[in-house]
Design a protein around this motif. Structure first.
Motif, PDB file in Angstrom:
ATOM      1  N   ASP A 299     -34.985   5.948  63.730  1.00 39.14           N
ATOM      2  CA  ASP A 299     -34.182   6.854  62.889  1.00 39.14           C
ATOM      3  C   ASP A 299     -34.628   8.296  63.101  1.00 39.14           C
ATOM      4  OD1 ASP A 299     -32.515   5.021  61.759  1.00 39.14           O
ATOM      5  OD2 ASP A 299     -33.580   4.876  59.843  1.00 39.14           O
ATOM      6  N   ASN A 300     -35.949   8.495  63.144  1.00 35.55           N
ATOM      7  CA  ASN A 300     -36.465   9.846  63.342  1.00 35.55           C
ATOM      8  C   ASN A 300     -36.091  10.387  64.714  1.00 35.55           C
ATOM      9  OD1 ASN A 300     -37.564  10.973  61.054  1.00 35.55           O
ATOM     10  ND2 ASN A 300     -39.554   9.956  61.310  1.00 35.55           N
ATOM     11  N   GLU A 301     -36.043   9.505  65.708  1.00 36.24           N
ATOM     12  CA  GLU A 301     -35.637   9.916  67.049  1.00 36.24           C
ATOM     13  C   GLU A 301     -34.169  10.372  67.022  1.00 36.24           C
ATOM     14  OE1 GLU A 301     -36.740  10.745  69.789  1.00 36.24           O
ATOM     15  OE2 GLU A 301     -34.914  10.688  71.001  1.00 36.24           O
ATOM     16  N   LEU A 302     -33.331   9.600  66.335  1.00 36.83           N
ATOM     17  CA  LEU A 302     -31.914   9.990  66.220  1.00 36.83           C
ATOM     18  C   LEU A 302     -31.783  11.288  65.422  1.00 36.83           C
ATOM     19  CD1 LEU A 302     -28.926   9.470  66.705  1.00 36.83           C
ATOM     20  CD2 LEU A 302     -28.929   7.844  64.822  1.00 36.83           C
ATOM     21  N   ARG A 303     -32.625  11.439  64.399  1.00 32.95           N
ATOM     22  CA  ARG A 303     -32.620  12.688  63.625  1.00 32.95           C
ATOM     23  C   ARG A 303     -32.937  13.871  64.536  1.00 32.95           C
ATOM     24  NH1 ARG A 303     -33.155  13.586  58.441  1.00 32.95           N
ATOM     25  NH2 ARG A 303     -32.375  11.919  57.128  1.00 32.95           N
ATOM     26  N   ARG A 304     -33.903  13.656  65.449  1.00 31.81           N
ATOM     27  CA  ARG A 304     -34.278  14.721  66.370  1.00 31.81           C
ATOM     28  C   ARG A 304     -33.074  15.083  67.247  1.00 31.81           C
ATOM     29  NH1 ARG A 304     -35.551  15.491  71.066  1.00 31.81           N
ATOM     30  NH2 ARG A 304     -35.390  13.327  71.701  1.00 31.81           N
ATOM     31  N   GLN A 305     -32.368  14.043  67.754  1.00 31.89           N
ATOM     32  CA  GLN A 305     -31.193  14.284  68.607  1.00 31.89           C
ATOM     33  C   GLN A 305     -30.109  15.052  67.853  1.00 31.89           C
ATOM     34  OE1 GLN A 305     -29.866  10.430  69.946  1.00 31.89           O
ATOM     35  NE2 GLN A 305     -31.810   9.969  70.939  1.00 31.89           N
ATOM     36  N   LEU A 306     -29.987  14.758  66.559  1.00 31.29           N
ATOM     37  CA  LEU A 306     -28.938  15.389  65.765  1.00 31.29           C
ATOM     38  C   LEU A 306     -29.365  16.745  65.199  1.00 31.29           C
ATOM     39  CD1 LEU A 306     -27.873  12.202  63.779  1.00 31.29           C
ATOM     40  CD2 LEU A 306     -26.450  13.367  65.465  1.00 31.29           C
ATOM     41  N   GLY A 307     -30.631  17.116  65.485  1.00 31.57           N
ATOM     42  CA  GLY A 307     -31.134  18.386  64.970  1.00 31.57           C
ATOM     43  C   GLY A 307     -31.396  18.347  63.476  1.00 31.57           C
ATOM     44  N   LYS A 308     -31.713  17.156  62.973  1.00 34.77           N
ATOM     45  CA  LYS A 308     -31.995  17.026  61.537  1.00 34.77           C
ATOM     46  C   LYS A 308     -33.496  16.893  61.302  1.00 34.77           C
ATOM     47  CE  LYS A 308     -27.749  15.254  59.764  1.00 34.77           C
ATOM     48  NZ  LYS A 308     -27.238  14.416  58.698  1.00 34.77           N
ATOM     49  N   PRO A 309     -33.957  17.266  60.098  1.00 33.42           N
ATOM     50  CA  PRO A 309     -35.410  17.220  59.850  1.00 33.42           C
ATOM     51  C   PRO A 309     -35.975  15.800  59.965  1.00 33.42           C
ATOM     52  CG  PRO A 309     -34.187  17.638  57.809  1.00 33.42           C
ATOM     53  CD  PRO A 309     -33.215  17.755  58.937  1.00 33.42           C
ATOM     54  N   GLN A 310     -37.210  15.714  60.447  1.00 34.11           N
ATOM     55  CA  GLN A 310     -37.898  14.429  60.534  1.00 34.11           C
ATOM     56  C   GLN A 310     -38.280  13.982  59.129  1.00 34.11           C
ATOM     57  OE1 GLN A 310     -39.032  12.886  63.847  1.00 34.11           O
ATOM     58  NE2 GLN A 310     -37.128  14.001  64.055  1.00 34.11           N
ATOM     59  N   ARG A 311     -38.361  12.669  58.946  1.00 36.23           N
ATOM     60  CA  ARG A 311     -38.784  12.142  57.650  1.00 36.23           C
ATOM     61  C   ARG A 311     -40.185  11.551  57.783  1.00 36.23           C
ATOM     62  NH1 ARG A 311     -36.240  14.622  54.951  1.00 36.23           N
ATOM     63  NH2 ARG A 311     -34.020  14.463  54.596  1.00 36.23           N
ATOM     64  N   ASP A 312     -41.070  11.934  56.866  1.00 33.65           N
ATOM     65  CA  ASP A 312     -42.368  11.266  56.815  1.00 33.65           C
ATOM     66  C   ASP A 312     -42.120   9.812  56.439  1.00 33.65           C
ATOM     67  OD1 ASP A 312     -43.607  13.642  57.296  1.00 33.65           O
ATOM     68  OD2 ASP A 312     -43.932  14.105  55.168  1.00 33.65           O
ATOM     69  N   LEU A 313     -42.807   8.894  57.119  1.00 33.96           N
ATOM     70  CA  LEU A 313     -42.620   7.488  56.776  1.00 33.96           C
ATOM     71  C   LEU A 313     -43.187   7.239  55.380  1.00 33.96           C
ATOM     72  CD1 LEU A 313     -43.344   5.634  60.108  1.00 33.96           C
ATOM     73  CD2 LEU A 313     -41.371   6.955  59.377  1.00 33.96           C
ATOM     74  N   ASP A 314     -42.483   6.445  54.603  1.00 34.29           N
ATOM     75  CA  ASP A 314     -42.946   6.113  53.260  1.00 34.29           C
ATOM     76  C   ASP A 314     -43.997   5.008  53.401  1.00 34.29           C
ATOM     77  OD1 ASP A 314     -43.350   5.289  50.673  1.00 34.29           O
ATOM     78  OD2 ASP A 314     -41.233   5.456  50.107  1.00 34.29           O
ATOM     79  N   GLU A 315     -45.255   5.440  53.508  1.00 30.79           N
ATOM     80  CA  GLU A 315     -46.323   4.480  53.787  1.00 30.79           C
ATOM     81  C   GLU A 315     -46.531   3.499  52.638  1.00 30.79           C
ATOM     82  OE1 GLU A 315     -47.643   3.873  56.598  1.00 30.79           O
ATOM     83  OE2 GLU A 315     -47.121   5.652  57.776  1.00 30.79           O
ATOM     84  N   ARG A 316     -46.217   3.908  51.423  1.00 21.29           N
ATOM     85  CA  ARG A 316     -46.351   2.974  50.299  1.00 21.29           C
ATOM     86  C   ARG A 316     -45.374   1.813  50.462  1.00 21.29           C
ATOM     87  NH1 ARG A 316     -47.240   7.901  47.705  1.00 21.29           N
ATOM     88  NH2 ARG A 316     -49.195   7.993  46.546  1.00 21.29           N
ATOM     89  N   PHE A 317     -44.177   2.150  50.916  1.00 22.03           N
ATOM     90  CA  PHE A 317     -43.162   1.113  51.151  1.00 22.03           C
ATOM     91  C   PHE A 317     -43.614   0.182  52.283  1.00 22.03           C
ATOM     92  CE2 PHE A 317     -39.063   0.279  53.600  1.00 22.03           C
ATOM     93  CZ  PHE A 317     -38.749  -0.870  52.892  1.00 22.03           C
ATOM     94  N   LEU A 318     -44.108   0.807  53.378  1.00 20.51           N
ATOM     95  CA  LEU A 318     -44.560  -0.010  54.510  1.00 20.51           C
ATOM     96  C   LEU A 318     -45.770  -0.873  54.117  1.00 20.51           C
ATOM     97  CD1 LEU A 318     -44.063   2.618  57.329  1.00 20.51           C
ATOM     98  CD2 LEU A 318     -42.888   0.420  57.140  1.00 20.51           C
ATOM     99  N   ALA A 319     -46.655  -0.330  53.270  1.00 22.08           N
ATOM    100  CA  ALA A 319     -47.817  -1.100  52.813  1.00 22.08           C
ATOM    101  C   ALA A 319     -47.350  -2.308  51.998  1.00 22.08           C
ATOM    102  CB  ALA A 319     -48.738  -0.217  51.978  1.00 22.08           C
ATOM    103  N   ALA A 320     -46.303  -2.110  51.213  1.00 19.04           N
ATOM    104  CA  ALA A 320     -45.762  -3.222  50.410  1.00 19.04           C
ATOM    105  C   ALA A 320     -45.223  -4.310  51.343  1.00 19.04           C
ATOM    106  CB  ALA A 320     -44.669  -2.720  49.475  1.00 19.04           C
ATOM    107  N   LEU A 321     -44.532  -3.885  52.424  1.00 13.08           N
ATOM    108  CA  LEU A 321     -44.002  -4.866  53.382  1.00 13.08           C
ATOM    109  C   LEU A 321     -45.150  -5.607  54.069  1.00 13.08           C
ATOM    110  CD1 LEU A 321     -40.990  -3.231  55.271  1.00 13.08           C
ATOM    111  CD2 LEU A 321     -40.967  -4.686  53.260  1.00 13.08           C
TER     112      LEU A 321
END
Lengths: 347, 189
Positions: A287-309
């Motif tokens: 998603d962040n790679e596509l954001r880069r292509q579209l010239g949109k800001p990168q998103r910090d990964l929600d590590e709390r969400f990933l930790a839950a997974l």
């Protein structure tokens, strides 16, 4: 003198609600009915935060940002910037990982720049998760909820591939970008389709993202107007590239994702949820790679969400349904402002 | 000229599309479930009058069109141009056959018309909704006939042909709705 002026000016201001008393009574009754529906099924109502440090990575959702005022606690930029949630998905999944198996929420969500007949930047979402449910079990429950709220007595179910085969005699997963561009030949969409195609040929946009763009244009222009006219139409098995947070099927080609369309309205989007933290992290990065292509800001990964997974999400299915649209359908209203107290322009 | 983003598009906004001034008629925001939003926009090309639909990326900007409407009194035609005058400043503007189009047949001296100017030049002339014109030729109607029946064609002083009731006679002045080209009544004297 000044007060007379303001009194005069205020007379011209439209301060009245967009929805009638009758509509708002019915809205309240429908909300009560939905809560009873979930109580009967032992699904627990939860409230997760509207305001969060992280926003979703979806490249096509723009959150509203909240900047905290100067304070000792908010010295760094990270501590100052918060986002209004575009959906409560991440937080609800953290609750599932924490041991809550069946949960629902009726909450306000916010998406910047989404304004139209079916869109208001602040809207109400009904989102629920069922542990142990596969995609079909959740579809069946959505159909029951629609029967209750919209008095629909039947529905259709079809795959994304079947729709493209019927309308274009085309396998969406196999079609080339050029084939899709050639299908976008009508005057009203040709220029837009060409822009997407050119972005891909000059390397600005990945081929996969361009293909999805054209598939969505074709779907919205030629398929959506013809499905779900009589009864709700549930579309399943979207291409893997449009799986978002859904698990893939055994072939790895399709996401176990479904969408509900009814009377030209896209009403709900559901997933058999992706539970693998590693795959989820890869999708975020994509998603962040596509954001880069579209010239949109990168998103910090929600590590709390990933930790839950990583801790472990039960195998489950979840769906988000636009409450305001459900009320529009239930009452036969043609504009979202007719079911809101005050729409964005009046708020 | 300022630029306008798709979320500023609303009915009546004048923008440049494909190098032509256009008026926005309708703007619909479309957002696929998981994909890029776009806007389906219905526009009228102001020079040709053609109505068409176009798709824009949401957030895309287009240049505004320097288009304005101005009310001017019709003076006369020299065969090539139709001349109009601002009744306050006495400034005169000439519109060509392309701008006047079919509306030439509704132009009555001293009537105030709306001229649409693009970069200062007229691209459209809109006559008043109602004009009064003399019948120069029509068959004599049957005596005693009142309103109703099919009526008969009548040629007006400007060359326009409208259907009129049988009781209306040559030489009379009638009121016509220029939007539909239909007879309304005899002119009030």
């Amino acid at each position: 003198m000044a007060s007379t002026y303001h009194a005069h000016k205020n007379k011209l201001l439209n301060w009245q609600p967009g929805a009638s008393i009758e509509t708002l009574r019915k809205r309240a009754a429908l909300l009560a009915e939905i809560r009873r529906f979930f109580q009967k099924r032992n699904v627990l109502e939860l409230e997760t935060p509207c305001l969060s440090r992280h926003s979703v990575s979806d490249p096509f959702l723009d959150p509203l940002t909240v900047i905290r005022s100067e304070s000792e606690q908010a010295e760094t930029k990270e501590n100052k910037t918060f986002y209004l949630q575009t959906s409560p998905e991440y937080a609800m999944k953290r609750m599932l990982a924490a041991g809550f198996s069946d949960i629902f929420q009726i909450s306000k969500c916010f998406r910047d720049d989404e304004i139209g007949r079916y869109h208001n930047p602040e809207f109400t979402m009904l989102e629920w998760y069922r542990s142990g449910f596969d995609m079909q079990a959740l579809i069946d429950e959505v159909v029951e909820l629609l029967r209750l709220c919209l008095k629909t007595d039947s529905h259709q179910q079809v795959t994304y591939t079947q729709l493209f085969q019927t309308h274009f005699e085309l396998e969406p997963n196999r079609a080339s970008l050029k084939t899709l561009l050639d299908l976008c030949c009508a005057d009203n969409i040709r220029d837009y389709a060409k822009l997407i195609y050119q972005d891909s040929t000059c390397g600005k946009l990945s081929k996969e993202a361009a293909k999805d763009g054209l598939l969505q244009l074709l779907f919205n222009t030629y398929i959506e107007p013809y499905i779900g006219a009589e009864a709700p139409c549930i579309v399943t098995h979207f291409p893997a590239s449009q799986a978002a947070l859904a698990k893939l099927d055994d072939s790895g080609q399709f996401g176990l994702r479904f969408e509900v369309y009814y009377k030209q309205i896209e009403l709900a989007n559901g997933f058999e949820e992706l539970t693998c933290a590693k795959t989820q992290r890869m999708r975020f990065e994509k998603d962040n790679e596509l954001r880069r292509q579209l010239g949109k800001p990168q998103r910090d990964l929600d590590e709390r969400f990933l930790a839950a997974l990583e801790h472990g999400l039960p195998s489950c299915a979840g769906v988000a349904l636009g409450m305001d649209r459900l009320i529009m359908l239930s009452l036969g209203k043609s504009h979202i402002q007719e079911v809101l107290t005050f729409d964005f322009n009046q708020a | 000229m300022a630029n306008f983003s798709t979320n500023e598009f609303k009915a009546g906004l004048k923008v440049m599309i494909d190098g032509e001034p256009c008026s926005i008629l309708e703007n619909e925001y479309v957002k696929p479930g998981k994909g890029q939003a776009f806007n389906r926009v219905r526009i009228r090309k102001l020079i040709s009058g053609k109505v068409l639909e176009k798709t824009f990326r949401s957030g895309e900007s287009v240049e505004g069109a320097d288009v304005m409407d101005t009310d001017l009194a019709y003076l006369y035609t020299d065969g090539e141009f139709w001349h109009f005058m601002n009744n306050e400043t006495f400034e005169q503007i000439a519109a060509d056959a392309k701008a006047v189009g079919d509306n030439a047949k509704w132009l009555v001296e001293n009537d105030v018309c709306t001229l649409t100017l693009f970069n200062g030049s007229p691209i459209a002339v809109t006559p008043p909704n109602f004009v009064e014109l003399e019948i120069t030729e029509t068959d004599p109607g049957l005596k005693g006939d009142t309103a109703g029946t099919g009526g008969k064609p009548a040629t007006l002083s400007t060359g326009a042909v409208v259907r009129v009731p049988l009781f209306v006679q040559q030489g009379e002045v009638i009121k016509v709705d220029t939007r539909s080209g239909e007879y309304v009544s005899r002119a009030q004297k």
